[in-house]
Design a protein around this motif. Structure first.
Motif, PDB file in Angstrom:
ATOM      1  N   MET A   1       0.960  -0.997  -0.066  1.00  0.00           N
ATOM      2  CA  MET A   1       0.079   0.008   0.147  1.00  0.00           C
ATOM      3  C   MET A   1       0.941   1.291  -0.059  1.00  0.00           C
ATOM      4  O   MET A   1       2.163   1.155   0.399  1.00  0.00           O
ATOM      5  CB  MET A   1      -0.970  -0.031   1.225  1.00  0.00           C
ATOM      6  CG  MET A   1      -2.226  -0.826   1.110  1.00  0.00           C
ATOM      7  SD  MET A   1      -3.361  -0.296   2.351  1.00  0.00           S
ATOM      8  CE  MET A   1      -3.955  -2.032   2.671  1.00  0.00           C
ATOM      9  N   ARG A   2       0.564   2.277  -0.635  1.00  0.00           N
ATOM     10  CA  ARG A   2       1.164   3.606  -0.385  1.00  0.00           C
ATOM     11  C   ARG A   2       0.017   4.608  -0.178  1.00  0.00           C
ATOM     12  O   ARG A   2      -1.075   4.510  -0.418  1.00  0.00           O
ATOM     13  CB  ARG A   2       1.759   3.873  -1.667  1.00  0.00           C
ATOM     14  CG  ARG A   2       0.820   3.698  -2.934  1.00  0.00           C
ATOM     15  CD  ARG A   2       1.289   4.058  -4.084  1.00  0.00           C
ATOM     16  NE  ARG A   2       0.537   3.507  -5.396  1.00  0.00           N
ATOM     17  CZ  ARG A   2      -0.319   4.390  -5.907  1.00  0.00           C
ATOM     18  NH1 ARG A   2      -0.415   5.828  -5.712  1.00  0.00           N
ATOM     19  NH2 ARG A   2      -1.131   3.923  -6.968  1.00  0.00           N
ATOM     20  N   GLU A   3       0.644   5.581   0.253  1.00  0.00           N
ATOM     21  CA  GLU A   3      -0.118   6.881   0.836  1.00  0.00           C
ATOM     22  C   GLU A   3      -0.081   7.891  -0.228  1.00  0.00           C
ATOM     23  O   GLU A   3       1.055   8.172  -0.794  1.00  0.00           O
ATOM     24  CB  GLU A   3       0.689   7.415   2.163  1.00  0.00           C
ATOM     25  CG  GLU A   3      -0.256   8.312   3.060  1.00  0.00           C
ATOM     26  CD  GLU A   3      -0.043   8.847   4.328  1.00  0.00           C
ATOM     27  OE1 GLU A   3      -0.558   9.493   4.953  1.00  0.00           O
ATOM     28  OE2 GLU A   3       1.218   8.496   4.432  1.00  0.00           O
ATOM     29  N   TYR A   4      -1.181   8.627  -0.274  1.00  0.00           N
ATOM     30  CA  TYR A   4      -1.355   9.535  -1.728  1.00  0.00           C
ATOM     31  C   TYR A   4      -2.241  10.484  -1.095  1.00  0.00           C
ATOM     32  O   TYR A   4      -3.243  10.329  -0.994  1.00  0.00           O
ATOM     33  CB  TYR A   4      -1.864   8.719  -2.780  1.00  0.00           C
ATOM     34  CG  TYR A   4      -2.101   9.572  -3.886  1.00  0.00           C
ATOM     35  CD1 TYR A   4      -0.820   9.841  -4.868  1.00  0.00           C
ATOM     36  CD2 TYR A   4      -3.180  10.160  -4.272  1.00  0.00           C
ATOM     37  CE1 TYR A   4      -0.881  10.706  -5.857  1.00  0.00           C
ATOM     38  CE2 TYR A   4      -3.073  10.908  -5.564  1.00  0.00           C
ATOM     39  CZ  TYR A   4      -2.077  11.217  -6.165  1.00  0.00           C
ATOM     40  OH  TYR A   4      -2.365  12.160  -7.353  1.00  0.00           O
ATOM     41  N   HIS A   5      -1.552  11.571  -0.693  1.00  0.00           N
ATOM     42  CA  HIS A   5      -2.263  12.824  -0.193  1.00  0.00           C
ATOM     43  C   HIS A   5      -3.069  12.697   0.910  1.00  0.00           C
ATOM     44  O   HIS A   5      -4.400  12.866   1.018  1.00  0.00           O
ATOM     45  CB  HIS A   5      -3.214  13.422  -1.462  1.00  0.00           C
ATOM     46  CG  HIS A   5      -2.529  14.044  -2.591  1.00  0.00           C
ATOM     47  ND1 HIS A   5      -1.724  15.112  -2.648  1.00  0.00           N
ATOM     48  CD2 HIS A   5      -2.413  13.461  -3.920  1.00  0.00           C
ATOM     49  CE1 HIS A   5      -1.123  15.283  -3.693  1.00  0.00           C
ATOM     50  NE2 HIS A   5      -1.476  14.188  -4.672  1.00  0.00           N
ATOM     51  N   GLY A   6      -2.562  11.734   1.880  1.00  0.00           N
ATOM     52  CA  GLY A   6      -3.088  11.649   3.142  1.00  0.00           C
ATOM     53  C   GLY A   6      -4.237  10.445   3.221  1.00  0.00           C
ATOM     54  O   GLY A   6      -4.633  10.060   4.179  1.00  0.00           O
ATOM     55  N   THR A   7      -4.285   9.731   2.293  1.00  0.00           N
ATOM     56  CA  THR A   7      -5.260   8.476   2.175  1.00  0.00           C
ATOM     57  C   THR A   7      -4.349   7.101   1.798  1.00  0.00           C
ATOM     58  O   THR A   7      -3.384   7.549   0.704  1.00  0.00           O
ATOM     59  CB  THR A   7      -6.508   8.621   1.248  1.00  0.00           C
ATOM     60  OG1 THR A   7      -6.230   8.775  -0.126  1.00  0.00           O
ATOM     61  CG2 THR A   7      -7.318   9.624   1.877  1.00  0.00           C
ATOM     62  N   TRP A   8      -4.560   6.083   2.215  1.00  0.00           N
ATOM     63  CA  TRP A   8      -3.896   4.890   1.618  1.00  0.00           C
ATOM     64  C   TRP A   8      -4.430   4.186   0.528  1.00  0.00           C
ATOM     65  O   TRP A   8      -5.849   4.131   0.314  1.00  0.00           O
ATOM     66  CB  TRP A   8      -3.819   4.057   2.820  1.00  0.00           C
ATOM     67  CG  TRP A   8      -2.819   4.225   3.791  1.00  0.00           C
ATOM     68  CD1 TRP A   8      -3.066   4.970   4.873  1.00  0.00           C
ATOM     69  CD2 TRP A   8      -1.437   4.170   3.860  1.00  0.00           C
ATOM     70  NE1 TRP A   8      -1.902   5.342   5.592  1.00  0.00           N
ATOM     71  CE2 TRP A   8      -0.901   4.778   5.006  1.00  0.00           C
ATOM     72  CE3 TRP A   8      -0.274   3.384   3.118  1.00  0.00           C
ATOM     73  CZ2 TRP A   8       0.708   4.721   5.278  1.00  0.00           C
ATOM     74  CZ3 TRP A   8       0.710   3.432   3.236  1.00  0.00           C
ATOM     75  CH2 TRP A   8       1.319   3.980   4.539  1.00  0.00           C
ATOM     76  N   GLN A   9      -3.762   3.785  -0.438  1.00  0.00           N
ATOM     77  CA  GLN A   9      -4.292   3.295  -1.616  1.00  0.00           C
ATOM     78  C   GLN A   9      -3.552   1.835  -1.798  1.00  0.00           C
ATOM     79  O   GLN A   9      -2.264   1.728  -1.728  1.00  0.00           O
ATOM     80  CB  GLN A   9      -4.044   4.046  -2.976  1.00  0.00           C
ATOM     81  CG  GLN A   9      -4.893   5.360  -2.972  1.00  0.00           C
ATOM     82  CD  GLN A   9      -4.699   5.958  -4.085  1.00  0.00           C
ATOM     83  OE1 GLN A   9      -3.948   6.084  -4.883  1.00  0.00           O
ATOM     84  NE2 GLN A   9      -5.529   7.090  -4.267  1.00  0.00           N
ATOM     85  N   LEU A  44      -8.812   0.634   6.802  1.00  0.00           N
ATOM     86  CA  LEU A  44      -9.800   1.117   6.129  1.00  0.00           C
ATOM     87  C   LEU A  44      -9.809   1.276   4.821  1.00  0.00           C
ATOM     88  O   LEU A  44     -10.953   0.782   3.822  1.00  0.00           O
ATOM     89  CB  LEU A  44      -9.964   2.659   6.951  1.00  0.00           C
ATOM     90  CG  LEU A  44     -11.099   3.419   6.149  1.00  0.00           C
ATOM     91  CD1 LEU A  44     -12.466   2.890   6.486  1.00  0.00           C
ATOM     92  CD2 LEU A  44     -10.834   4.651   6.758  1.00  0.00           C
ATOM     93  N   ALA A  45      -8.696   1.542   4.005  1.00  0.00           N
ATOM     94  CA  ALA A  45      -8.529   1.262   2.794  1.00  0.00           C
ATOM     95  C   ALA A  45      -8.660  -0.021   2.052  1.00  0.00           C
ATOM     96  O   ALA A  45      -9.316  -0.152   1.149  1.00  0.00           O
ATOM     97  CB  ALA A  45      -6.966   1.927   2.417  1.00  0.00           C
TER      98      ALA A  45
END
Length: 172
Positions: A1-9, A44-45
């Motif tokens: 997973m990676r964080e992108y603009h404050g959310t995990w994707q 959550l993601a």
């Protein structure tokens, strides 16, 4: 997973893993071990991604009932009932589900996670069983249980253009 603009994707290895864990049967233990190793925002993601992908695969009332049975959850469970209410609101229901998920505590999110694991397994399983190599155009329906196929996907910057038929060249 990676964080992108404050959310995990989820990234490609995560998406492959998700599909591997439902390919033959829903591997609850595999999903639960993955979930336990994540930080709360990552949980959550993953939970929401399972929800979204299940709905993309097609959640009918029959699929929902099957998922409840497999997850050993009741439609009367408070979390299930809240999420079911969102589902009945149609496309905007996915946004509602996300809002519900973000407000849940750890124990309730774990219930939602179990539901969406089962829902994704049921919905995607129905689609996968109906796919045929000559017309399927989904990379995630490739033979993800074959390490050669997984390596091929991970090394191909245009993996999203591949499909079941591409596995033949690897298995000769």
């Amino acid at each position: 997973m990676r964080e992108y603009h404050g959310t995990w994707q989820l990234d490609l290895p995560d998406l492959i893993r998700m599909n591997q864990l439902v390919r033959r049967r829903v591997d609850f233990e595999g999903f639960e071990n993955w979930y336990a190793a994540l930080m709360p925002a990552q949980r959550l993601a993953l939970t929401y991604c399972l929800c979204e992908f299940a709905h993309q695969a097609g959640v009918t009332d029959a699929v929902f009932e099957e998922a409840l049975a497999v997850a050993r959850l009741s439609a009367d469970h408070p979390i299930v009932a809240r999420l079911l209410g969102c589902r009945r609101n149609g496309v905007s229901g996915l946004l509602g589900m996300y809002e519900v998920l973000t407000a849940l505590g750890d124990a309730d999110l774990a219930v939602a996670f179990r539901l969406f694991v089962s829902l994704f397994g049921a919905a995607e399983g129905r689609v996968y069983r109906g796919e045929r190599k000559d017309w399927c155009n989904h990379w995630w329906h490739r033979d993800l249980l074959d390490e050669r196929v997984v390596r091929d996907l991970l090394s191909d910057p245009e993996y999203y253009r591949t499909a079941m038929r591409d596995d033949d060249r690897l298995k000769r």
